[in-house]
Design a protein around this motif. Structure first.
Motif, PDB file in Angstrom:
ATOM      1  N   ARG A 185      39.539  43.733  35.681  1.00 35.02           N
ATOM      2  CA  ARG A 185      38.156  43.981  36.098  1.00 35.02           C
ATOM      3  C   ARG A 185      37.586  42.663  36.598  1.00 35.02           C
ATOM      4  O   ARG A 185      37.782  41.626  35.975  1.00 35.02           O
ATOM      5  CB  ARG A 185      37.316  44.481  34.927  1.00 35.02           C
ATOM      6  N   GLN A 186      36.850  42.739  37.680  1.00 35.18           N
ATOM      7  CA  GLN A 186      36.225  41.535  38.222  1.00 35.18           C
ATOM      8  C   GLN A 186      34.932  41.265  37.467  1.00 35.18           C
ATOM      9  O   GLN A 186      33.866  41.185  38.043  1.00 35.18           O
ATOM     10  CB  GLN A 186      35.944  41.709  39.719  1.00 35.18           C
ATOM     11  N   ARG A 187      35.051  41.158  36.178  1.00 36.98           N
ATOM     12  CA  ARG A 187      33.863  41.058  35.339  1.00 36.98           C
ATOM     13  C   ARG A 187      33.999  39.936  34.335  1.00 36.98           C
ATOM     14  O   ARG A 187      35.094  39.448  34.089  1.00 36.98           O
ATOM     15  CB  ARG A 187      33.680  42.373  34.561  1.00 36.98           C
ATOM     16  N   TYR A 188      32.882  39.589  33.755  1.00 35.69           N
ATOM     17  CA  TYR A 188      32.887  38.542  32.751  1.00 35.69           C
ATOM     18  C   TYR A 188      33.118  39.092  31.340  1.00 35.69           C
ATOM     19  O   TYR A 188      33.968  38.606  30.600  1.00 35.69           O
ATOM     20  CB  TYR A 188      31.558  37.785  32.783  1.00 35.69           C
ATOM     21  N   TRP A 189      32.360  40.106  30.985  1.00 34.04           N
ATOM     22  CA  TRP A 189      32.291  40.509  29.578  1.00 34.04           C
ATOM     23  C   TRP A 189      33.440  41.437  29.180  1.00 34.04           C
ATOM     24  O   TRP A 189      33.272  42.636  28.980  1.00 34.04           O
ATOM     25  CB  TRP A 189      30.921  41.126  29.291  1.00 34.04           C
ATOM     26  N   GLY A 190      34.621  40.840  29.107  1.00 36.07           N
ATOM     27  CA  GLY A 190      35.805  41.573  28.700  1.00 36.07           C
ATOM     28  C   GLY A 190      36.830  40.570  28.194  1.00 36.07           C
ATOM     29  O   GLY A 190      36.611  39.357  28.259  1.00 36.07           O
ATOM     30  N   GLU A 191      37.943  41.086  27.685  1.00 39.81           N
ATOM     31  CA  GLU A 191      38.964  40.187  27.169  1.00 39.81           C
ATOM     32  C   GLU A 191      39.617  39.423  28.315  1.00 39.81           C
ATOM     33  O   GLU A 191      40.100  40.052  29.260  1.00 39.81           O
ATOM     34  CB  GLU A 191      40.065  40.965  26.444  1.00 39.81           C
ATOM     35  N   PRO A 192      39.699  38.086  28.238  1.00 39.37           N
ATOM     36  CA  PRO A 192      40.445  37.357  29.269  1.00 39.37           C
ATOM     37  C   PRO A 192      41.918  37.746  29.192  1.00 39.37           C
ATOM     38  O   PRO A 192      42.447  37.977  28.107  1.00 39.37           O
ATOM     39  CB  PRO A 192      40.258  35.889  28.874  1.00 39.37           C
TER      40      PRO A 192
END
Length: 1217
Positions: free
Chosen positions: A659-666
């Motif tokens: 996901r092109q998102r911040y709030w998730g597991e790296p």
RNA sequence: GCCCGGGUGGUGAAAUGGUAGACACGAGGGACUUAAAAUCCCUUGGUCCGUAAGGGCUGUGUGGGUUCGAGUCCCACCCCGGGCACCA
């Protein structure tokens, strides 16, 4: 003494917390029971009544099992990574961890208020590094594994490498290694493998890893700085704000769930899940058995392209760069060379103007991109420059298509006309420079790829970062591959149909038919999916002019293009058997193609015969065989001829994991030489870095790319994050051993708790979470980390609690009157048959009207609130309230005092609308229609007056039970007196609830009636699995019940009035009947009926004036799972020092239920007429005699002898006359 | 179109092939009360006959069928909800 839940509940909540009453130990001496709820996403909206429905049910089961002596694991946690927190972070700059923490705290408070027996020491949060360390660890295990299709299980990738080193890879391995799910892969020998460089090896391995990197197209909106989901894009612009959206290719992690397709299907049979969920999963996986059949093309020119070996490509990097098939490749190279040596005048002039570095960058000419040859291209800027000659309509369409196609691959296309170039080449050059400057460097130009030697732009060169194209295949040149489930009907093939998207179409079409075919292809491709859906019956297609050869008969078979064939399924081509397939039949009859019967007894003049229990009648070796045998035989023959093989096809696709998102597991991956490697376990958890903004970078890199030092030993780290379903795919294991720092859970804990015995959650997760969760469990089993293969034995889907929703609806007394809201002057124009009657000025509601009101969406629906500038009427922004239940999305729009707003259904079609005041909806009246009274500056109800007397009624909100309808446009059925000018609103339902009706006022309900009442009421509403509207009207009933129950223990005064007297027989009967019913009902999860039984018991004991301990004490225990607070209090008052949770479940005793007599309903011809009481012991014969002797019976018989008398002991007597 | 559910009073709903509508809400009537709240009692599927006691007919989406007896089982259809959708 009055029942006062407030004090009681407060007291016990504190005590439970202090005593850690609900702590669970991994106590192997007791039998275990694991009850799990799907954990919630902690939204800012807090809990609404839909959430606790399932939690209450599972809590009852958990408490019940505890009373029965089980060691019960009943934990709760948060699915705390997710979009809403990130969205909020983007808007406010607040770190999502902070809002998540706050929201979780609020959830906790609300959950505690309901009295759940969760062991909070076992709480997990997916966003907690100590949790996601193990999510990352599992990801690495997936990355380091491949799926052995022969053994049907995952194995370490090292074993695959060993295999390659020893035996290489042969086409015959395709099934064993890839399950034929992948594209066919090219082969290599062991020696070749060993000679490959590291990079090449790694890239080959990507095709086998269970977590692997590929590329995917995303919708990139530069203005919003974000990637948009498909449904957020409408007509090429963002739904919100209308900004342009580009298609952009991005590296994308995927999960090879397809490898598990078969096991995911097979496993369903072992599960105690609802049929509908199982069906949904089977559908989603979409297995079909059949054969792959190859039809050779007749045209001699169309010989197969050279295989990699034939092309003499060495075993180096370059063999993996090809994007088109071999057949296309040779064709295109030839054509490119030809065109390069024969440029048009304008092309040559422009080339001389822009060649070299005269534009500041390198331009290539006659370059192949994908399957097109473009005139000029700048690779780094991904800019295509085309010079058009004479343009006629068809060419225009084709060009548009081509532009679209290239656009999808990240290219911008600019066009110049011949005359423009010839007139002023310098001006054209300047415009090209301007265009180039406006575009960021998107792809690295590979200087090694010299145009004279390699006209091929590979995806490799164009990719944003390294990625992996398919291994070279054997090529489809020279043949059409089809997948069929009915190879037995092969003799009935009269034509072959290609999907319009099929790449063979333009290659096999002879020049003379090209215009017609391409015109059709353009039309068909442009037909939107919705259009296709709308008229399924409409047949369209075109003959390509090409023929292929039937593998059995050797006859020529025409090749058609038809839009009933889908590009994305199977091979994108079908063998048409009009005699055996209705769609083929429709196509054939429409175009007058031959229809041959394939089955005996078929009447093919009217429709195809799709029976699978028929006998094949085709002339040839299949004649006389039944379908199943014929299928086998046909495949055998195909294999012999080398023209096909058995094939199982799945609809399931691999799951996108990035996901092109911040709030998730790296994702714990770093890149060396552009090749991904897993981080060593010692580096876990890879913590989310701090970033300055939670937005993507300008050039579209995900937010993590903003982080400083985002690398591992100098190698860049992956910047995408995991999707919401990552943590939820294994969280059930973490609850078993939540604090373990050395392993995701200890083997002992896993061994003890095993599978979830009862899993409760919403059915909307049928194909998402519930599939991935099974997939990961199977994987962990394969790799030996756990010893079971399915996560949850029993699954119960709680129904949705649906709100009484308010539909927007236009109401007009006179259908010729139309009211149109004009945004600009903020006026409502009322027209009759187009003639303006009058305009009414309508003010936008003021902030005071709406401040502090929550606007909620119920399950599965969403609502957009558009905020307009009250001064100008201009659009400001949209706030979305969305709820996809539990762990996906729950969000809310709280109207803040600064904003003024109107409501608009989602689609955007209603941009001109009257202003609503959602607040009016707080009126509970079902028939409240509202209109605006300008004089009084307020909206008035029509209730006082008949609707017909109103001059005009326009928009109204009609209460209706919520429907989760996504695509239906026709759900609004207005009541008689209303006209229904439009049904569109039904698609976009807004839900509003006032304080009294609120779905969310759990604190309010608890405040007023207590948690026990809420618990009982939610259970009393109806069967757990059924969805039901929420209304609080009935809540009084359950509260009254608890008060009556309380009063049984208390005398007229305040005294606790329980006596130790011996109970009477009727009292014991009530008790044991209740225990029996409640025990059985809990096991069936039929809670509404158990609550009803409690009510009956209380009513009866009330009439019996029973105050006896021997009766009341067991009842308190039985009620404890449902209403734990009142039960604890009464238990204590009964003189116990320990919590009621430790009490043993009272057993019912059949002896108290035995009746001496039974009152038989006596029916005549099935109609009950009277009751007669007889001793239970009396046998059927004697009952019959006694009944017939009865004077009233005799009277009804009027002296006639009955034909027959049926006596069912303890049930009924039926006399047939 | 296909695959799963489902359709019972004004409402939420009960009902191993055996008295349809338990239980609860709402509504109506009554008792208690200065009043309100709370509590208690009665009535409440429709309809017809009867002053009444009581009784008749009808009734679980529609139409058939099986059965002594069907809300329940079978066949066909209609409608609602969900899932998948030109899936070869």
């Amino acid at each position: 003494m009055q029942y006062d839940p407030k004090d009681i509940e407060q007291k016990w909540r504190e005590k439970w917390q202090n005593d850690k009453t609900y702590r669970v130990l991994n106590d192997a001496s007791k039998p275990k029971y694991y009850v799990l709820d799907m954990f919630p996403y902690p939204s800012g909206a807090g809990l609404h009544v839909g959430h606790p429905l399932g939690y209450i049910a599972s809590d009852i089961v958990a408490r019940f099992k505890r009373h029965q002596g089980f060691n019960v694991l009943h934990p709760m946690g948060y699915d705390s990574f997710g979009l809403p927190a990130e969205q909020y972070a983007i808007q406010t700059g607040q770190h999502p961890a902070k809002t998540t923490e706050e929201n979780a705290a609020r959830y906790r408070q609300q959950l505690d208020a309901i009295g759940f027996s969760f062991d909070w020491d076992r709480e997990v949060r997916t966003s907690d590094p100590s949790f996601y360390k193990w999510t990352q660890w599992i990801f690495i295990q997936l990355f380091e594994s491949w799926f052995d299709h022969e053994a049907q299980r995952a194995r370490p990738i090292a074993e695959l490498i060993a295999r390659f080193e020893e035996q290489g890879w042969h086409p015959s391995d395709a099934c064993a290694l890839t399950g034929d799910v992948e594209e066919e892969l090219g082969a290599f020998a062991a020696t070749e493998w060993n000679a490959f460089d590291e990079r090449t090896k790694q890239r080959i391995l990507q095709h086998f890893r269970l977590a692997y990197l590929s590329e995917a197209w995303v919708n990139w909106c530069p203005a919003l700085g974000t990637v948009l989901a498909n449904d957020e894009v409408k007509d090429g612009v963002s739904e919100r704000g209308g900004h342009p959206v580009e298609r952009k290719r991005m590296p994308q992690w995927s999960m090879r769930i397809t490898a598990y397709a078969q096991r995911l299907i097979d496993g369903l049979d072992t599960l105690d899940w609802s049929d509908s969920i199982k069906e949904a999963q089977r559908n989603w996986i979409g297995r079909s058995e059949g054969a792959l059949v190859r039809f050779k093309l007749k045209n001699k020119d169309l010989t197969p392209g050279p295989s990699p070996e034939e092309r003499g490509v060495s075993a180096s990097d370059s063999r993996f760069r090809e994007t088109t098939n071999g057949f296309l490749w040779t064709k295109l190279i030839e054509r490119a060379k030809h065109m390069r040596s024969n440029p048009t005048e304008a092309e040559e002039l422009l080339w001389q103007t822009i060649r070299g570095h005269s534009t500041g960058g390198r331009i290539r000419r006659q370059h192949i991109i994908d399957k097109f040859i473009v005139d000029f291209v700048s690779i780094p800027k991904q800019l295509v420059i085309e010079v058009d000659g004479d343009i006629h309509d068809l060419q225009q369409e084709e060009d548009a298509l081509r532009t679209l196609h290239l656009g999808e691959r990240g290219f911008k296309v600019i066009r110049f006309r011949n005359e423009e170039v010839l007139r002023d080449p310098e001006a054209v050059r300047l415009r090209i420079i301007a265009e180039l400057d406006a575009r960021p460097d998107i792809a690295k130009d590979d200087e090694r790829a010299d145009e004279e030697h390699s006209p091929l732009s590979t995806e490799e060169e164009l990719g944003v970062r390294s990625h992996f194209s398919p291994l070279p295949g054997r090529g489809v040149g020279g043949e059409v591959e089809v997948f069929t489930t009915r190879p037995d009907t092969l003799f009935g093939v009269t034509f072959v149909t290609l999907a319009p998207e099929h790449e063979l179409v333009e290659l096999i079409t002879p020049a003379e038919r090209r215009d017609e075919v391409m015109a059709y292809v353009t039309m068909a491709k442009n037909r939107s999916e919705r259009d296709r859906m709308a008229d399924v019956k409409k047949v369209s297609g075109v003959f390509t002019g090409a023929y292929c050869i039937h593998p059995f008969t050797g006859k020529e078979v025409p090749v058609w293009v038809g839009d009933y064939v889908l590009g994305g399924y199977g091979t994108g081509a079908v063998m048409a058997v009009p005699g055996g397939d209705q769609r083929d039949w429709n196509f054939a009859s429409h175009f007058g193609l031959p229809i041959i019967a394939v089955t005996e007894g078929a009447d093919i003049s009217k429709e195809a015969d799709e029976r699978k229990d028929a006998i094949i009648c085709s002339e040839g070796f299949l004649k006389g065989l039944a379908v199943p045998e014929a299928i086998t035989r046909a495949i055998d023959e195909l294999v012999k001829l080398g023209a096909g093989e058995r094939r199982i096809n799945y609809r399931l696709r691999d799951a996108a994991f990035g996901r092109q998102r911040y709030w998730g597991e790296p994702i714990p991956i770093y890149y060396k030489d552009g090749v991904p490697y897993a981080l060593p376990e010692s580096e876990l958890p890879l913590k989310l870095p701090d970033v300055d903004k939670f937005l993507p970078t300008e050039d579209g890199e995900p937010p993590l790319a903003r982080a400083a030092n985002w690398n591992y030993q100098g190698h860049p780290l992956e910047t995408t994050t995991m999707p919401g379903w990552a943590g939820s795919s294994w969280y059930f294991l973490r609850y078993m051993d939540p604090q373990n720092e050395g392993r995701f859970a200890s083997p002992e804990a896993i061994d003890y708790w095993q599978q979830i015995d009862l899993y409760v959650g919403g059915s909307e997760h049928a194909t998402g979470h519930l599939l991935y969760f099974r997939f990961w469990t199977k994987f962990l089993k394969d790799r030996g980390y756990i010893n079971f293969d399915e996560p949850a034995k029993k699954l119960v889907n709680q129904g949705m609690i649906v709100g009484v929703s308010k539909y927007f609806q236009e109401v007009r007394v006179d259908p010729s009157i139309k009211a149109v809201w004009d945004k600009k002057p903020k006026q409502l124009h009322i027209r009759r048959n187009g003639t303006l009657l009058k305009s009414i000025e309508i003010p936008v509601p003021t902030a005071q009207d709406v401040t502090g009101h929550h606007v909620f969406c119920s399950y599965g629906c969403r609502l957009d609130l558009d905020f307009f500038d009250p001064a100008t009427g201009d659009y400001i922004k949209t706030v979305r309230a969305e709820d996809r239940a539990d762990s996906d999305f729950v969000s809310e729009a709280v109207i803040d005092s600064k904003s003024e707003y109107v409501i608009r259904p989602l689609d955007g079609w209603l941009r001109a609308e009257p202003v609503y005041r959602p607040i009016v909806i707080t009126d509970r009246a079902v028939d409240a229609y509202w209109h605006y009274e300008p004089g009084k500056r307020q909206w008035l109800s029509f209730n006082d007056e008949p609707l017909e007397n109103q001059e005009l009624a326009f928009w109204t909100l009609r209460p209706e039970i919520e429907k989760m309808s996504k695509s239906k446009m026709n759900v609004v059925t207005p009541d008689e007196k209303l006209r229904k000018p439009i049904g569109l609103f039904a698609k976009h339902i807004g839900y509003y609830f006032n304080e009294a009706d609120s779905i969310v006022r759990i604190p309010g309900i608890v405040e007023k009636y207590g948690a026990d009442t809420l618990r009982l009421y939610e259970m009393f509403l109806g069967p757990l699995e059924q969805s039901k509207p929420w209304d609080t009207n009935g809540i009084e009933g359950t509260f009254r019940f608890l008060r009556k129950f309380w009063n049984l223990f208390h005398g007229v005064g305040d005294a606790f009035g329980v006596t130790d007297d011996a109970p009477t027989k009727p009292e014991l009967k009530v008790l044991h009947a209740t225990l029996k019913k409640v025990t059985e009902d809990i096991e069936k999860m039929s809670f509404n009926t158990s609550v009803a039984q409690f009510m009956i018991a209380v009513n009866e004991l009330g009439s019996l004036k029973c105050t006896k301990r021997a009766v009341l004490e067991p009842l308190v225990v039985a009620l404890a799972p449902f209403a734990p607070h009142i039960a604890e209090e009464l238990w204590q008052k009964l003189g116990h020092n320990t919590s009621i949770t430790t009490a043993v479940w009272p057993k019912w005793d059949a002896q108290y239920l035995v009746e001496d007599n039974f009152s038989y309903p006596i029916s005549f011809n099935g109609k009950t007429r009277l009751q007669l009481e007889f001793p239970i012991a009396l046998d059927a014969k004697s009952v019959e005699a006694a009944v017939l002797a009865n004077p009233e019976v005799q009277q009804r018989l009027e002296g006639k002898a009955p034909k027959k008398v049926i006596v069912v002991p303890k049930r009924i007597v039926n006399i047939v006359v």
